[in-house]
Enzyme design. Structure first.
Site, PDB file in Angstrom:
ATOM      1  N   CYS A   2       0.967  -1.405   0.152  1.00 42.20           N
ATOM      2  CA  CYS A   2      -0.295  -0.134  -0.175  1.00 42.20           C
ATOM      3  C   CYS A   2       0.760   1.281   0.141  1.00 42.20           C
ATOM      4  CB  CYS A   2      -0.792  -0.043   0.989  1.00 42.20           C
ATOM      5  SG  CYS A   2      -2.005  -2.228   1.110  1.00 42.20           S
ATOM      6  N   ARG A  27       1.330   1.761  -5.893  1.00 37.89           N
ATOM      7  CA  ARG A  27       2.048   0.596  -5.143  1.00 37.89           C
ATOM      8  C   ARG A  27       0.562  -0.218  -4.991  1.00 37.89           C
ATOM      9  NH1 ARG A  27       6.494   1.585  -1.652  1.00 37.89           N
ATOM     10  NH2 ARG A  27       5.289   0.432  -0.628  1.00 37.89           N
ATOM     11  N   TRP A  74      -3.706  -1.691  -1.252  1.00 36.35           N
ATOM     12  CA  TRP A  74      -3.570  -3.046  -1.556  1.00 36.35           C
ATOM     13  C   TRP A  74      -4.185  -4.477  -0.964  1.00 36.35           C
ATOM     14  CZ3 TRP A  74      -0.804  -8.098  -1.976  1.00 36.35           C
ATOM     15  CH2 TRP A  74      -1.385  -8.801  -3.196  1.00 36.35           C
ATOM     16  N   ASN A 100       1.043  -0.317   5.551  1.00 38.64           N
ATOM     17  CA  ASN A 100       1.025  -0.893   4.504  1.00 38.64           C
ATOM     18  C   ASN A 100       2.050  -2.134   5.425  1.00 38.64           C
ATOM     19  OD1 ASN A 100       2.376  -2.445   2.289  1.00 38.64           O
ATOM     20  ND2 ASN A 100       4.151  -0.693   2.862  1.00 38.64           N
ATOM     21  N   GLY A 101       1.573  -3.433   5.187  1.00 36.92           N
ATOM     22  CA  GLY A 101       1.992  -4.362   6.001  1.00 36.92           C
ATOM     23  C   GLY A 101       0.736  -5.387   5.895  1.00 36.92           C
ATOM     24  N   GLU A 483      10.241 -13.161 -20.271  1.00 38.32           N
ATOM     25  CA  GLU A 483      10.050 -11.294 -19.362  1.00 38.32           C
ATOM     26  C   GLU A 483       8.919 -11.204 -21.131  1.00 38.32           C
ATOM     27  OE1 GLU A 483      10.103  -9.866 -17.343  1.00 38.32           O
ATOM     28  OE2 GLU A 483       9.935  -7.595 -18.361  1.00 38.32           O
ATOM     29  N   LYS A 487       5.574  -8.917 -19.866  1.00 40.70           N
ATOM     30  CA  LYS A 487       4.867  -8.320 -19.752  1.00 40.70           C
ATOM     31  C   LYS A 487       3.633  -8.524 -20.317  1.00 40.70           C
ATOM     32  CE  LYS A 487       7.250  -6.495 -17.565  1.00 40.70           C
ATOM     33  NZ  LYS A 487       7.673  -6.825 -16.907  1.00 40.70           N
ATOM     34  N   GLU A 490       0.569  -9.726 -17.568  1.00 38.01           N
ATOM     35  CA  GLU A 490       0.270  -8.218 -16.805  1.00 38.01           C
ATOM     36  C   GLU A 490      -0.282  -7.157 -16.739  1.00 38.01           C
ATOM     37  OE1 GLU A 490       5.210  -7.228 -15.795  1.00 38.01           O
ATOM     38  OE2 GLU A 490       4.026  -7.306 -14.038  1.00 38.01           O
ATOM     39  N   HIS A 506       9.088 -30.450 -27.082  1.00 35.17           N
ATOM     40  CA  HIS A 506       8.519 -31.855 -25.066  1.00 35.17           C
ATOM     41  C   HIS A 506       6.736 -31.345 -25.358  1.00 35.17           C
ATOM     42  CE1 HIS A 506      12.717 -33.370 -25.899  1.00 35.17           C
ATOM     43  NE2 HIS A 506      13.065 -31.901 -26.184  1.00 35.17           N
ATOM     44  N   LYS A 605       3.276  -2.054  -7.568  1.00 41.74           N
ATOM     45  CA  LYS A 605       4.822  -2.423  -7.712  1.00 41.74           C
ATOM     46  C   LYS A 605       5.398  -2.670  -7.091  1.00 41.74           C
ATOM     47  CE  LYS A 605       7.895  -0.410 -10.704  1.00 41.74           C
ATOM     48  NZ  LYS A 605       7.568  -1.128 -12.013  1.00 41.74           N
TER      49      LYS A 605
END
Ligand code: AGP
Length: 610
Positions: A2, A27, A74, A100-101, A483, A487, A490, A506, A605
């Site tokens: 957060c 965040r 969040w 936050n936590g 990567e 992207k 996300e 395979h 983030k």
């Protein structure tokens, strides 16, 4: 995950808090709220939704006051709705808390507080903090004492700020595990999870360390431990400016950050290349080079995109330094009792420097006696401070939730480290000088790769409705495939998988039909012919192929549906150039699908929870 802001001074708090929250919105962005000390009351307003929703909601409310706190959430405990949004208050509505936590022992604390008569109204773990402080406030003289006593009972992590109507001229903040920085102005002070929120107001900051409390009044800040010992702190000066953290004319931060990569790569190399000697100079680790050089094993650990950069680091270090390297997810490393001996050196990679799993990996590695190095972007972040030595990216603030410029800078810095160590091992001066020249040419090549943007947008138009994508590459380009797929997932919510191209046969080959776009990173290197064979295997099954290829390679056009050309580079620098069209592909597809590029759903983030 957060975002927290706080203000105490002489100005109206609300505009400052809302401005700070907008800068911290990356965040977390599922709900937001404010608490303002107004005379002998604490006024709390909170709402599900974005900061813009909160701003219009409070616009016609009387929230005057020059002390306040704000939060963008969040969700961890309790769904994102008005009620669970922060701030949270005690039974009497006298004090307000933002957090936050995670309070890990909240269930036990809550049961005890309920038995003492406290009434809870939300599903959050944070509300326990408000009631716990209230409980101690009844017995102790001051809010500060009550906060310290409460936090000593808490298991878990917190960045917390508190205000109370009973002490209207004090703002309290404390930290364990979740970052907090205090901004020092003239007759005014600020609290934030991240210095980006402070840049418009002050450049002088002090970072809180774990188990420290800041007691902030208009005439100064006192920092203490939870056990009431006073702590002397350094005042640090923020180096970045406002323009670097604003959109600079781009529609999204992500696009701005993709486009600024030629510059950010240059910044990551600035003053670090020694062309004559054909090597690199990395001030932050200079005094620790022997431990890196004589390590029998290097362990790279990170999460997400930073983990992909670590995979490239493995290829680089093993090729040029010949030290065995392992790469591990920080979340796995921290919980599985890894073998770390005195010959092992650990390097952690983190853009934010605050990722909970990576920070825990740092602590675990240190507990086992290893030397731990950090590669971080955020100056003064927890990982930067807790590692033995490190290298900063100097890529400037990355705001878009999908990491782009940090990735290319991480790989750049890993290449510099490889060059430095390689030259102390078997790389000749001529080879070193060649590598320096290639690095110097890199920003120009990334600039050229950015020119694919229009072509990428056309391809995006054709594939924006696909349900799945496959990304394939070999060697240095395998982590690029991972990567590129991350992207796309996300920000566009399309399922995408990255694989080593040779692994396709395979299993993943079973997925291929005319509805499956396959992105090949097919730049010219030793495996090029093999990649061409893989492309033909896909075409034989009617898959649609988009290839990232080396400029001048006209042959590949015969086999694929679309080609995106990037300049020729040696294979070890390919990832930095070939990721660019893939970042753009994810970006354009997400925009065309109407997705929120900078704030994709469910993400934040910096992931400061486990
Ligand atoms: C990247 O696009 C992601 N948002 C995410 O995977 C990120 O790289 C990861 O959470 C690690 O973050 P860090 O580099 O700040 O530690």
């Amino acid at each position: 995950m957060c975002g927290i802001v706080g203000y105490i001074g002489t100005r109206e708090a609300v505009p400052i808090l809302l401005d700070g929250l907008r800068r911290l919105e990356y965040r977390g962005y599922d709900s937001a709220g404010l608490a303002i000390v107004a005379g002998d009351r604490v006024l709390v307003e909170k709402k599900a939704g974005k900061i813009a929703d909160l701003a219009s909601y409070v616009a016609d409310r009387d929230l005057r006051g020059s002390v306040g706190i704000g939060h963008t959430r969040w969700a961890t405990h309790g769904e994102p709705n008005d009620l669970n949004a922060h701030p949270h208050v005690d039974c009497k509505g006298e004090l307000a808390v933002i957090h936050n936590g995670i309070v890990e022992n909240y269930a036990a604390l809550k049961a005890e507080l309920v038995s003492k008569g406290h009434r809870f109204t939300t599903e959050t773990d944070t509300e326990v903090l408000a009631h716990l402080i209230e409980e101690h406030y009844q017995n102790n003289g001051s809010l500060e004492q009550a906060l310290r006593a409460a936090l000593l009972q808490v298991e878990g992590t917190f960045g917390i700020a508190v205000v109370s109507r009973r002490e209207p001229d004090v703002l309290l903040a404390a930290r364990r595990g979740s970052p907090l920085v205090i901004g020092l102005g003239e007759g005014e002070y600020f609290v934030a999870s991240d210095p980006t929120a402070l840049v418009p107001y002050t450049r002088d900051v002090t970072y809180l360390d774990d188990d420290e409390v800041a007691v902030i009044r208009r005439d100064g800040v006192l920092i203490k431990t939870l056990r009431d010992e006073q702590v002397e702190k350094k005042v640090e000066r923020l180096a970045f400016d406002l323009e670097r953290i604003e959109k600079g004319g781009y529609e999204h931060y992500m696009l701005k950050e993709i486009m600024e990569q030629p510059q950010t790569i240059r910044d990551s190399m600035r003053g670090r290349l020694l062309p004559e000697e054909g090597t690199a100079k990395l001030g932050g680790i200079q005094h620790e080079i022997p431990s890196l050089l004589y390590a029998r094993r290097i362990l790279l650990t990170a999460c997400g995109t930073s983990w992909h950069a670590a995979l490239i680091g493995e290829y680089l270090i093993e090729e040029f330094v010949r030290t065995p390297v392992e790469v591990e997810y920080a979340s796995e490393f921290r919980y599985r009792d890894p073998v770390i001996d005195r010959d092992t050196v650990v390097i952690v990679i983190s853009q934010s420097g605050e990722t909970a799993d990576t920070l825990a990996a740092v602590r675990e590695a240190k507990r086992k006696g290893a030397k731990v190095f950090g590669i971080c972007n955020v100056v003064g972040s927890s990982i930067a401070r807790e590692t033995d030595a490190g290298i900063y990216l100097h890529a400037g603030p990355e705001i878009g939730v999908a990491s782009t410029k940090a990735f290319t800078s991480q790989v750049t810095v890993l290449t510099l480290l490889t060059l430095l160590l390689g030259r102390m091992r078997s790389l000749s001066a001529a080879q070193g000088r060649q590598m320096v020249a290639e690095l110097q040419a890199l920003p120009g090549k990334v600039e050229a790769a950015l020119q694919t943007s229009d072509a990428v947008r056309e391809i995006a138009q054709q594939y924006k409705d696909a349900h799945n994508f496959l990304y394939l590459g070999r060697g240095y380009n395998f982590p690029v495939a991972l990567e590129g797929a991350l992207k796309l997932k996300e920000i566009s919510y399309i399922h995408a998988e990255g694989y080593p191209a040779a692994e396709m046969k395979h299993g993943p080959i079973a997925l291929i039909d005319e509805n499956m776009p396959v992105v090949f990173i097919a730049t010219r290197d030793a495996t090029y012919d093999k990649i061409l064979s893989n492309i033909q295997e896909v075409k034989a099954r009617r898959g649609r192929v988009i290839a990232v290829a080396t400029e001048g390679d006209t042959e590949i056009q015969r086999y694929v549906d679309h080609v995106l050309y990037v300049p020729e580079t040696p294979p070890y620098l390919n990832p930095i150039v070939s990721i660019v069209p893939l970042q753009l592909l994810a970006y354009h597809i997400a925009v065309l699908r109407g997705c929120n590029v900078d704030q994709p759903r469910n993400l934040a983030k910096s992931v400061t929870v486990e």
